[in-house]
Design a protein around this motif. Structure first.
Motif, PDB file in Angstrom:
ATOM      1  N   THR A 188       8.507 -10.746  -7.875  1.00 19.81           N
ATOM      2  CA  THR A 188       7.175 -10.341  -7.448  1.00 19.81           C
ATOM      3  C   THR A 188       7.172  -8.902  -6.942  1.00 19.81           C
ATOM      4  N   MET A 189       8.167  -8.567  -6.112  1.00 17.34           N
ATOM      5  CA  MET A 189       8.221  -7.215  -5.568  1.00 17.34           C
ATOM      6  C   MET A 189       8.503  -6.188  -6.661  1.00 17.34           C
ATOM      7  N   ALA A 190       9.301  -6.533  -7.643  1.00 21.62           N
ATOM      8  CA  ALA A 190       9.574  -5.614  -8.748  1.00 21.62           C
ATOM      9  C   ALA A 190       8.278  -5.272  -9.497  1.00 21.62           C
ATOM     10  N   LYS A 191       7.400  -6.269  -9.674  1.00 21.01           N
ATOM     11  CA  LYS A 191       6.118  -6.020 -10.328  1.00 21.01           C
ATOM     12  C   LYS A 191       5.235  -5.106  -9.485  1.00 21.01           C
ATOM     13  N   ILE A 192       5.230  -5.347  -8.182  1.00 23.14           N
ATOM     14  CA  ILE A 192       4.408  -4.518  -7.288  1.00 23.14           C
ATOM     15  C   ILE A 192       4.887  -3.073  -7.291  1.00 23.14           C
ATOM     16  N   GLN A 193       6.204  -2.885  -7.242  1.00 23.50           N
ATOM     17  CA  GLN A 193       6.743  -1.527  -7.163  1.00 23.50           C
ATOM     18  C   GLN A 193       6.589  -0.758  -8.468  1.00 23.50           C
ATOM     19  N   LYS A 194       6.395  -1.449  -9.579  1.00 26.07           N
ATOM     20  CA  LYS A 194       6.158  -0.766 -10.852  1.00 26.07           C
ATOM     21  C   LYS A 194       4.813  -0.046 -10.856  1.00 26.07           C
ATOM     22  N   ILE A 195       3.856  -0.577 -10.131  1.00 26.70           N
ATOM     23  CA  ILE A 195       2.529   0.044 -10.110  1.00 26.70           C
ATOM     24  C   ILE A 195       2.282   0.733  -8.766  1.00 26.70           C
ATOM     25  N   HIS A 196       3.359   1.045  -8.058  1.00 28.65           N
ATOM     26  CA  HIS A 196       3.250   1.670  -6.744  1.00 28.65           C
ATOM     27  C   HIS A 196       2.469   2.980  -6.813  1.00 28.65           C
ATOM     28  N   ASN A 197       1.421   3.062  -5.998  1.00 29.07           N
ATOM     29  CA  ASN A 197       0.625   4.282  -5.816  1.00 29.07           C
ATOM     30  C   ASN A 197      -0.098   4.738  -7.082  1.00 29.07           C
ATOM     31  N   ILE A 198      -0.245   3.863  -8.055  1.00 29.75           N
ATOM     32  CA  ILE A 198      -1.001   4.191  -9.262  1.00 29.75           C
ATOM     33  C   ILE A 198      -2.456   3.778  -9.046  1.00 29.75           C
ATOM     34  N   ILE A 199      -3.362   4.729  -9.155  1.00 23.80           N
ATOM     35  CA  ILE A 199      -4.775   4.450  -8.901  1.00 23.80           C
ATOM     36  C   ILE A 199      -5.346   3.591 -10.017  1.00 23.80           C
ATOM     37  N   ALA A 200      -6.020   2.509  -9.616  1.00 21.15           N
ATOM     38  CA  ALA A 200      -6.669   1.613 -10.566  1.00 21.15           C
ATOM     39  C   ALA A 200      -8.150   1.518 -10.214  1.00 21.15           C
ATOM     40  N   LEU A 201      -8.946   1.143 -11.205  1.00 21.39           N
ATOM     41  CA  LEU A 201     -10.381   0.974 -11.005  1.00 21.39           C
ATOM     42  C   LEU A 201     -10.670  -0.513 -10.831  1.00 21.39           C
ATOM     43  N   PRO A 202     -11.209  -0.907  -9.678  1.00 13.57           N
ATOM     44  CA  PRO A 202     -11.418  -2.338  -9.411  1.00 13.57           C
ATOM     45  C   PRO A 202     -12.696  -2.887 -10.018  1.00 13.57           C
ATOM     46  N   ALA A 203     -12.950  -2.562 -11.284  1.00 16.04           N
ATOM     47  CA  ALA A 203     -14.176  -3.029 -11.930  1.00 16.04           C
ATOM     48  C   ALA A 203     -14.150  -4.545 -12.095  1.00 16.04           C
ATOM     49  N   GLY A 204     -15.268  -5.165 -11.759  1.00 21.44           N
ATOM     50  CA  GLY A 204     -15.382  -6.599 -11.959  1.00 21.44           C
ATOM     51  C   GLY A 204     -14.753  -7.444 -10.877  1.00 21.44           C
ATOM     52  N   LEU A 205     -14.082  -6.816  -9.927  1.00 19.99           N
ATOM     53  CA  LEU A 205     -13.451  -7.591  -8.868  1.00 19.99           C
ATOM     54  C   LEU A 205     -14.446  -7.892  -7.753  1.00 19.99           C
ATOM     55  N   LEU A 206     -14.166  -8.958  -7.020  1.00 17.80           N
ATOM     56  CA  LEU A 206     -15.046  -9.335  -5.915  1.00 17.80           C
ATOM     57  C   LEU A 206     -14.712  -8.502  -4.687  1.00 17.80           C
ATOM     58  N   LEU A 207     -15.045  -7.231  -4.758  1.00 19.93           N
ATOM     59  CA  LEU A 207     -14.796  -6.327  -3.644  1.00 19.93           C
ATOM     60  C   LEU A 207     -16.111  -5.704  -3.191  1.00 19.93           C
ATOM     61  N   THR A 208     -17.147  -6.520  -3.170  1.00 18.10           N
ATOM     62  CA  THR A 208     -18.455  -6.021  -2.792  1.00 18.10           C
ATOM     63  C   THR A 208     -18.637  -6.081  -1.285  1.00 18.10           C
ATOM     64  N   ALA A 209     -19.643  -5.395  -0.826  1.00 22.24           N
ATOM     65  CA  ALA A 209     -19.899  -5.347   0.610  1.00 22.24           C
ATOM     66  C   ALA A 209     -20.422  -6.670   1.147  1.00 22.24           C
ATOM     67  N   THR A 210     -20.898  -7.537   0.250  1.00 24.47           N
ATOM     68  CA  THR A 210     -21.488  -8.796   0.700  1.00 24.47           C
ATOM     69  C   THR A 210     -20.444  -9.872   0.939  1.00 24.47           C
ATOM     70  N   GLU A 211     -19.218  -9.660   0.477  1.00 27.99           N
ATOM     71  CA  GLU A 211     -18.189 -10.676   0.646  1.00 27.99           C
ATOM     72  C   GLU A 211     -17.254 -10.291   1.782  1.00 27.99           C
ATOM     73  N   LEU A 212     -16.997 -11.244   2.661  1.00 31.99           N
ATOM     74  CA  LEU A 212     -16.086 -11.021   3.768  1.00 31.99           C
ATOM     75  C   LEU A 212     -14.662 -11.229   3.280  1.00 31.99           C
ATOM     76  N   LEU A 213     -13.887 -10.147   3.213  1.00 33.46           N
ATOM     77  CA  LEU A 213     -12.539 -10.210   2.672  1.00 33.46           C
ATOM     78  C   LEU A 213     -11.496 -10.093   3.771  1.00 33.46           C
ATOM     79  N   THR A 214     -10.446 -10.882   3.650  1.00 36.51           N
ATOM     80  CA  THR A 214      -9.302 -10.770   4.542  1.00 36.51           C
ATOM     81  C   THR A 214      -8.361  -9.715   3.975  1.00 36.51           C
ATOM     82  N   PRO A 215      -7.433  -9.178   4.792  1.00 39.44           N
ATOM     83  CA  PRO A 215      -6.444  -8.245   4.252  1.00 39.44           C
ATOM     84  C   PRO A 215      -5.671  -8.839   3.070  1.00 39.44           C
ATOM     85  N   LEU A 216      -5.351 -10.125   3.122  1.00 40.11           N
ATOM     86  CA  LEU A 216      -4.633 -10.763   2.025  1.00 40.11           C
ATOM     87  C   LEU A 216      -5.448 -10.735   0.739  1.00 40.11           C
ATOM     88  N   LYS A 217      -6.756 -10.951   0.851  1.00 36.75           N
ATOM     89  CA  LYS A 217      -7.610 -10.910  -0.341  1.00 36.75           C
ATOM     90  C   LYS A 217      -7.712  -9.491  -0.889  1.00 36.75           C
TER      91      LYS A 217
END
Length: 233
Positions: free
Chosen positions: A124-153
């Protein structure tokens, strides 16, 4: 006439002044094990995942970057410098950074996990470190202001946005998550207060069966000015 010329020069000079944008940088600094979850083995195996998610002035998620640290062993009363040079036993937690949108905001999120399956956690960590600091576009994700997100989410959604296809929520149970922390920075507030540095102390405590854990973690958020060349038409 001389006054008019001087004013004209001042106007021209002001129009060519470079505008400065702000970039937020998240850096895990240190972690101390005051008390462990695993009292039998007297050591915990930890991993950390963290992210920065930016929102524009319309409160729309526009970018995300991810970082990770671990899997590493820590003993009771041991404190690790997460920015120290690599050694035989420990590696540093590399910083991540993301531009702060004009009139927008950034959410910094971090989760600390106690590892049960060492082999799976390393993958799991190897996958995370492969995309370390690479900017991605969160299109389509539930990251709207209306949803209460936890740090884990936030962290989990950021990894999905980066193409890892990894849902930390699916891989964790309540006993694995030692703690989560989040900080929100608004561009208007940062400029008004002239903030350049924020140290975030996070205390993660809890109990798993008869074992109690207590971790003290510090991470920094540094705001850096980046000069942007004016657009000439």
């Amino acid at each position: 006439m001389r006054i008019i010329v001087t004013l004209f020069i001042l106007i021209q000079t002001t129009g060519c002044v470079r505008q400065s944008a702000l970039t937020a940088e998240l850096s895990p600094r240190s972690i101390k094990a005051v008390n462990l979850e695993e009292t039998i083995t007297r050591r915990d195996e930890l991993m950390m995942a963290y992210s920065l998610t930016s929102y524009d002035a319309a409160n729309k998620a526009v970018a995300v970057v991810n970082g990770g640290w671990g899997v590493e062993t820590i003993q009771k009363d041991q404190q690790l410098d997460l920015q120290a040079a690599p050694s035989g036993e420990h590696n540093p937690a590399k910083p991540i950074h993301l531009p702060l949108p004009r009139n927008g905001r950034i959410v910094a999120s971090l989760v600390l996990i106690e590892v049960d399956d060492y082999s799976q956690a390393r993958q799991t960590m190897a996958k995370i470190q492969k995309i370390h600091n690479i900017i991605a576009l969160p299109a389509g994700l539930l990251l709207t202001a209306t949803e209460l997100l936890t740090p884990l989410k936030y962290v989990s959604a950021g990894l999905v946005a980066s193409g890892v296809g990894l849902q930390l929520l699916d891989k964790l149970d309540e006993d694995d998550l030692l703690g989560q922390s989040s900080v929100e920075l608004r561009e208007a507030d940062v400029r008004k207060k002239k903030q350049q540095f924020i140290r975030v102390p996070a205390i993660f405590t809890g109990q798993n069966l008869k074992d109690s854990f207590d971790y003290r973690l510090d991470y920094d958020i540094t705001l850096k000015a980046v000069k942007i060349q004016p657009v000439h038409q």
